[in-house]
Scaffold this motif. Structure first.
Motif, PDB file in Angstrom:
ATOM      1  N   GLN A 136       0.818  -1.215   0.000  1.00  0.00           N
ATOM      2  CA  GLN A 136       0.000   0.000   0.000  1.00  0.00           C
ATOM      3  C   GLN A 136       0.852   1.266   0.000  1.00  0.00           C
ATOM      4  O   GLN A 136       0.477   2.250  -0.640  1.00  0.00           O
ATOM      5  CB  GLN A 136      -0.934   0.014   1.206  1.00  0.00           C
ATOM      6  N   ASP A 137       1.992   1.248   0.688  1.00  0.00           N
ATOM      7  CA  ASP A 137       2.820   2.454   0.713  1.00  0.00           C
ATOM      8  C   ASP A 137       3.401   2.754  -0.660  1.00  0.00           C
ATOM      9  O   ASP A 137       3.592   3.910  -1.023  1.00  0.00           O
ATOM     10  CB  ASP A 137       3.908   2.385   1.792  1.00  0.00           C
ATOM     11  N   GLU A 138       3.646   1.721  -1.467  1.00  0.00           N
ATOM     12  CA  GLU A 138       4.118   1.951  -2.838  1.00  0.00           C
ATOM     13  C   GLU A 138       3.006   2.603  -3.668  1.00  0.00           C
ATOM     14  O   GLU A 138       3.278   3.494  -4.472  1.00  0.00           O
ATOM     15  CB  GLU A 138       4.549   0.633  -3.482  1.00  0.00           C
ATOM     16  N   LEU A 139       1.773   2.159  -3.476  1.00  0.00           N
ATOM     17  CA  LEU A 139       0.643   2.775  -4.170  1.00  0.00           C
ATOM     18  C   LEU A 139       0.507   4.233  -3.749  1.00  0.00           C
ATOM     19  O   LEU A 139       0.305   5.106  -4.593  1.00  0.00           O
ATOM     20  CB  LEU A 139      -0.652   2.011  -3.897  1.00  0.00           C
ATOM     21  N   LYS A 140       0.647   4.500  -2.473  1.00  0.00           N
ATOM     22  CA  LYS A 140       0.569   5.876  -1.969  1.00  0.00           C
ATOM     23  C   LYS A 140       1.623   6.755  -2.649  1.00  0.00           C
ATOM     24  O   LYS A 140       1.336   7.886  -3.050  1.00  0.00           O
ATOM     25  CB  LYS A 140       0.754   5.891  -0.454  1.00  0.00           C
ATOM     26  N   ASN A 141       2.828   6.232  -2.812  1.00  0.00           N
ATOM     27  CA  ASN A 141       3.898   6.989  -3.485  1.00  0.00           C
ATOM     28  C   ASN A 141       3.549   7.286  -4.939  1.00  0.00           C
ATOM     29  O   ASN A 141       3.848   8.366  -5.449  1.00  0.00           O
ATOM     30  CB  ASN A 141       5.223   6.234  -3.406  1.00  0.00           C
ATOM     31  N   ILE A 142       2.910   6.337  -5.594  1.00  0.00           N
ATOM     32  CA  ILE A 142       2.494   6.553  -6.988  1.00  0.00           C
ATOM     33  C   ILE A 142       1.488   7.697  -7.056  1.00  0.00           C
ATOM     34  O   ILE A 142       1.562   8.553  -7.928  1.00  0.00           O
ATOM     35  CB  ILE A 142       1.897   5.258  -7.578  1.00  0.00           C
ATOM     36  N   LEU A 143       0.553   7.721  -6.122  1.00  0.00           N
ATOM     37  CA  LEU A 143      -0.484   8.745  -6.114  1.00  0.00           C
ATOM     38  C   LEU A 143       0.088  10.139  -5.845  1.00  0.00           C
ATOM     39  O   LEU A 143      -0.526  11.139  -6.211  1.00  0.00           O
ATOM     40  CB  LEU A 143      -1.556   8.412  -5.086  1.00  0.00           C
ATOM     41  N   GLU A 144       1.253  10.198  -5.239  1.00  0.00           N
ATOM     42  CA  GLU A 144       1.888  11.481  -4.947  1.00  0.00           C
ATOM     43  C   GLU A 144       2.759  11.988  -6.093  1.00  0.00           C
ATOM     44  O   GLU A 144       3.208  13.124  -6.081  1.00  0.00           O
ATOM     45  CB  GLU A 144       2.727  11.358  -3.669  1.00  0.00           C
ATOM     46  N   GLN A 145       2.979  11.150  -7.104  1.00  0.00           N
ATOM     47  CA  GLN A 145       3.785  11.568  -8.253  1.00  0.00           C
ATOM     48  C   GLN A 145       2.967  12.456  -9.181  1.00  0.00           C
ATOM     49  O   GLN A 145       1.737  12.400  -9.197  1.00  0.00           O
ATOM     50  CB  GLN A 145       4.277  10.345  -9.032  1.00  0.00           C
ATOM     51  N   GLU A 146       3.678  13.250  -9.976  1.00  0.00           N
ATOM     52  CA  GLU A 146       2.988  14.112 -10.932  1.00  0.00           C
ATOM     53  C   GLU A 146       2.246  13.282 -11.973  1.00  0.00           C
ATOM     54  O   GLU A 146       1.094  13.563 -12.305  1.00  0.00           O
ATOM     55  CB  GLU A 146       3.991  15.041 -11.616  1.00  0.00           C
ATOM     56  N   GLU A 147       2.908  12.254 -12.492  1.00  0.00           N
ATOM     57  CA  GLU A 147       2.302  11.378 -13.499  1.00  0.00           C
ATOM     58  C   GLU A 147       2.812   9.961 -13.302  1.00  0.00           C
ATOM     59  O   GLU A 147       3.956   9.760 -12.901  1.00  0.00           O
ATOM     60  CB  GLU A 147       2.692  11.799 -14.918  1.00  0.00           C
ATOM     61  N   ALA A 148       1.976   8.976 -13.632  1.00  0.00           N
ATOM     62  CA  ALA A 148       2.388   7.578 -13.581  1.00  0.00           C
ATOM     63  C   ALA A 148       1.400   6.721 -14.367  1.00  0.00           C
ATOM     64  O   ALA A 148       0.250   7.107 -14.569  1.00  0.00           O
ATOM     65  CB  ALA A 148       2.463   7.089 -12.143  1.00  0.00           C
ATOM     66  N   LEU A 149       1.877   5.576 -14.787  1.00  0.00           N
ATOM     67  CA  LEU A 149       1.037   4.563 -15.415  1.00  0.00           C
ATOM     68  C   LEU A 149       1.004   3.344 -14.511  1.00  0.00           C
ATOM     69  O   LEU A 149       2.023   2.972 -13.927  1.00  0.00           O
ATOM     70  CB  LEU A 149       1.616   4.157 -16.772  1.00  0.00           C
TER      71      LEU A 149
END
Length: 106
Positions: free
Chosen positions: A9-22
């Motif tokens: 879940q913490d990896e998902l949280k980090n993705i959500l904090e990025q400007e852009e991601a796939l």
């Protein structure tokens, strides 16, 4: 760019904090998902966008969390283009193509 598998879940949280991601939710046993993964990797090999994958059989809870967080029904395979924490595009099955990803991420 290399596709990174996420499992927590913490990896998902980090993705959500990025400007852009796939993000690709991928079934390890489905041939349609395999085709979608190939299209995803074809596109991510040509871009600098951070790219992530969830193997749904190994991470069902994380896969479900994505569906809940974005309020988008779970499908597999399923791709998300996330910008500033929000889904700007999502698709599943045969709608996941390198060409479509290129169009929506411009």
């Amino acid at each position: 760019m290399t596709v990174k598998q996420i499992t927590a879940q913490d990896e998902l949280k980090n993705i959500l904090e990025q400007e852009e991601a796939l993000l690709l939710k991928h079934s390890l046993t489905c041939p349609i998902s395999s085709d979608a993964k190939n299209q995803f990797e074809k596109f991510t090999g040509q871009t600098e966008l951070p790219a992530y994958i969830i193997h749904i059989q190994e991470n069902r809870e994380l896969s479900s969390l994505v569906a809940e967080h974005f309020d988008i029904k779970h499908e597999s395979p399923q791709v998300f283009y996330i910008k500033n924490g929000e889904v700007k595009f999502h698709a599943s099955h045969f709608d996941i193509t390198a060409k479509k990803l290129e169009e929506v991420t411009k």
